[in-house]
Motif scaffolding. Structure first.
Motif, PDB file in Angstrom:
ATOM      1  N   ILE A 112       0.900  -1.286   0.099  1.00  0.00           N
ATOM      2  CA  ILE A 112      -0.043  -0.061   0.123  1.00  0.00           C
ATOM      3  C   ILE A 112       0.903   1.172   0.036  1.00  0.00           C
ATOM      4  O   ILE A 112       0.560   2.264  -0.767  1.00  0.00           O
ATOM      5  N   VAL A 113       1.962   1.322   0.842  1.00  0.00           N
ATOM      6  CA  VAL A 113       2.927   2.466   1.135  1.00  0.00           C
ATOM      7  C   VAL A 113       3.574   2.486  -0.300  1.00  0.00           C
ATOM      8  O   VAL A 113       3.563   3.596  -0.907  1.00  0.00           O
ATOM      9  N   LEU A 114       4.246   1.549  -0.852  1.00  0.00           N
ATOM     10  CA  LEU A 114       5.184   1.475  -1.968  1.00  0.00           C
ATOM     11  C   LEU A 114       4.106   1.790  -3.412  1.00  0.00           C
ATOM     12  O   LEU A 114       4.884   2.410  -4.285  1.00  0.00           O
ATOM     13  N   SER A 115       2.802   1.601  -3.299  1.00  0.00           N
ATOM     14  CA  SER A 115       1.996   2.198  -4.484  1.00  0.00           C
ATOM     15  C   SER A 115       2.148   3.557  -4.847  1.00  0.00           C
ATOM     16  O   SER A 115       2.263   4.029  -6.001  1.00  0.00           O
ATOM     17  N   ASP A 116       2.212   4.367  -3.791  1.00  0.00           N
ATOM     18  CA  ASP A 116       2.451   5.606  -4.010  1.00  0.00           C
ATOM     19  C   ASP A 116       3.570   6.083  -4.554  1.00  0.00           C
ATOM     20  O   ASP A 116       3.884   7.123  -5.301  1.00  0.00           O
ATOM     21  N   PHE A 117       4.807   5.173  -4.722  1.00  0.00           N
ATOM     22  CA  PHE A 117       6.079   5.445  -5.383  1.00  0.00           C
ATOM     23  C   PHE A 117       6.202   4.567  -6.623  1.00  0.00           C
ATOM     24  O   PHE A 117       7.231   4.495  -7.148  1.00  0.00           O
ATOM     25  N   ASN A 118       4.865   4.048  -6.913  1.00  0.00           N
ATOM     26  CA  ASN A 118       5.071   3.156  -8.385  1.00  0.00           C
ATOM     27  C   ASN A 118       5.863   2.147  -8.238  1.00  0.00           C
ATOM     28  O   ASN A 118       6.445   1.651  -9.127  1.00  0.00           O
ATOM     29  N   MET A 119       5.709   1.378  -7.143  1.00  0.00           N
ATOM     30  CA  MET A 119       6.417   0.232  -6.734  1.00  0.00           C
ATOM     31  C   MET A 119       5.601  -0.823  -6.054  1.00  0.00           C
ATOM     32  O   MET A 119       4.419  -0.389  -5.668  1.00  0.00           O
ATOM     33  N   SER A 120       6.150  -1.966  -5.869  1.00  0.00           N
ATOM     34  CA  SER A 120       5.183  -3.089  -5.268  1.00  0.00           C
ATOM     35  C   SER A 120       6.394  -4.143  -4.508  1.00  0.00           C
ATOM     36  O   SER A 120       7.498  -3.634  -4.685  1.00  0.00           O
ATOM     37  N   CYS A 121       6.054  -5.063  -3.777  1.00  0.00           N
ATOM     38  CA  CYS A 121       6.859  -6.002  -3.506  1.00  0.00           C
ATOM     39  C   CYS A 121       6.226  -7.519  -3.530  1.00  0.00           C
ATOM     40  O   CYS A 121       5.074  -7.548  -3.532  1.00  0.00           O
TER      41      CYS A 121
ATOM     42  N   LEU B 248      11.735  -6.010  -3.740  1.00  0.00           N
ATOM     43  CA  LEU B 248      10.896  -4.867  -4.417  1.00  0.00           C
ATOM     44  C   LEU B 248      10.769  -5.047  -5.899  1.00  0.00           C
ATOM     45  O   LEU B 248      11.389  -5.652  -6.785  1.00  0.00           O
ATOM     46  N   ILE B 249       9.394  -4.496  -6.535  1.00  0.00           N
ATOM     47  CA  ILE B 249       9.126  -4.366  -7.853  1.00  0.00           C
ATOM     48  C   ILE B 249       8.890  -3.162  -8.262  1.00  0.00           C
ATOM     49  O   ILE B 249       7.956  -2.534  -7.798  1.00  0.00           O
ATOM     50  N   LEU B 250       9.682  -2.752  -9.382  1.00  0.00           N
ATOM     51  CA  LEU B 250       9.690  -1.469  -9.711  1.00  0.00           C
ATOM     52  C   LEU B 250       8.655  -1.549 -10.793  1.00  0.00           C
ATOM     53  O   LEU B 250       8.548  -2.168 -12.033  1.00  0.00           O
ATOM     54  N   LYS B 251       7.443  -0.819 -11.040  1.00  0.00           N
ATOM     55  CA  LYS B 251       6.347  -0.621 -12.075  1.00  0.00           C
ATOM     56  C   LYS B 251       6.832   0.444 -12.941  1.00  0.00           C
ATOM     57  O   LYS B 251       7.810   1.197 -12.700  1.00  0.00           O
ATOM     58  N   PRO B 252       6.435   0.027 -14.293  1.00  0.00           N
ATOM     59  CA  PRO B 252       6.951   0.973 -15.305  1.00  0.00           C
ATOM     60  C   PRO B 252       6.382   2.378 -14.979  1.00  0.00           C
ATOM     61  O   PRO B 252       5.112   2.538 -14.448  1.00  0.00           O
ATOM     62  N   ARG B 253       7.053   3.429 -15.449  1.00  0.00           N
ATOM     63  CA  ARG B 253       6.389   4.848 -15.124  1.00  0.00           C
ATOM     64  C   ARG B 253       5.253   4.942 -16.033  1.00  0.00           C
ATOM     65  O   ARG B 253       5.019   4.697 -17.256  1.00  0.00           O
ATOM     66  N   PRO B 254       4.076   5.495 -15.347  1.00  0.00           N
ATOM     67  CA  PRO B 254       2.880   5.813 -16.295  1.00  0.00           C
ATOM     68  C   PRO B 254       3.322   7.040 -17.232  1.00  0.00           C
ATOM     69  O   PRO B 254       4.150   7.852 -17.109  1.00  0.00           O
ATOM     70  N   THR B 255       2.642   6.887 -18.296  1.00  0.00           N
ATOM     71  CA  THR B 255       2.790   7.808 -19.401  1.00  0.00           C
ATOM     72  C   THR B 255       2.079   9.112 -19.387  1.00  0.00           C
ATOM     73  O   THR B 255       0.773   8.715 -18.918  1.00  0.00           O
ATOM     74  N   THR B 256       2.511   9.887 -19.368  1.00  0.00           N
ATOM     75  CA  THR B 256       1.903  11.251 -19.468  1.00  0.00           C
ATOM     76  C   THR B 256       1.483  11.752 -20.571  1.00  0.00           C
ATOM     77  O   THR B 256       2.326  11.886 -21.565  1.00  0.00           O
ATOM     78  N   THR B 257       0.380  12.363 -20.898  1.00  0.00           N
ATOM     79  CA  THR B 257      -0.074  12.590 -22.149  1.00  0.00           C
ATOM     80  C   THR B 257      -0.830  13.932 -21.924  1.00  0.00           C
ATOM     81  O   THR B 257      -1.338  14.467 -21.097  1.00  0.00           O
TER      82      THR B 257
END
Length: 134
Positions: free
Chosen positions: A110-119, A125-134
């Motif tokens: 839950i805490v790591l989701s704010d940093f676009n990560m998980s575990c 740690l699992i680094l999620k891809p950065r969201p694309t900004t359009t």
């Protein structure tokens, strides 16, 4: 321009080292909890199976139907103690001790989701891809 690149590389390196240290600590905490979790699961399993076996013996006894509940429980002390110990274990909080590592990982996610990560369940740690900004 060279100074800016050095500062940026230093910040990225520091952030990377911080993430590695956080991951090591998280995996250490989860690994340290595993042996006690297994022990508590075994205690809970033994208490539950003892209660089930005692209940089976208690309910299949033909004398049980002709006695009061108090007399029946006194005559079947194995079930009485097994059920009492199971209730006592739940009052003490064994249900939390059995699932404590999963509680820690879910709250960390839950805490790591704010940093676009998980575990994962082991704390890696699992680094999620950065969201694309359009």
């Amino acid at each position: 321009m060279n100074i800016v690149c050095t500062v940026t590389m230093s910040l990225e390196h520091t952030a990377c080292e911080d993430l590695k240290a956080f991951e090591r600590r998280l995996t250490e905490v989860i690994n340290r909890l595993q042996p006690s979790t297994v022990r508590w699961r075994m205690v809970l399993t033994v208490a539950a199976l003892s209660t089930v076996f005692g209940a089976y013996l208690w309910l299949t006894d033909p004398i049980t139907h002709s006695q009061t509940v108090a007399q029946s429980l006194i005559s079947h002390l194995f079930f009485t103690f097994a059920a009492f110990s199971l209730v006592l274990l739940f009052i003490v909080g064994i249900h939390k001790k059995v699932v404590f590592p999963s509680i820690i990982t879910s709250r960390t996610r839950i805490v790591l989701s704010d940093f676009n990560m998980s575990c994962d369940d082991t704390g890696k740690l699992i680094l999620k891809p950065r969201p694309t900004t359009t």
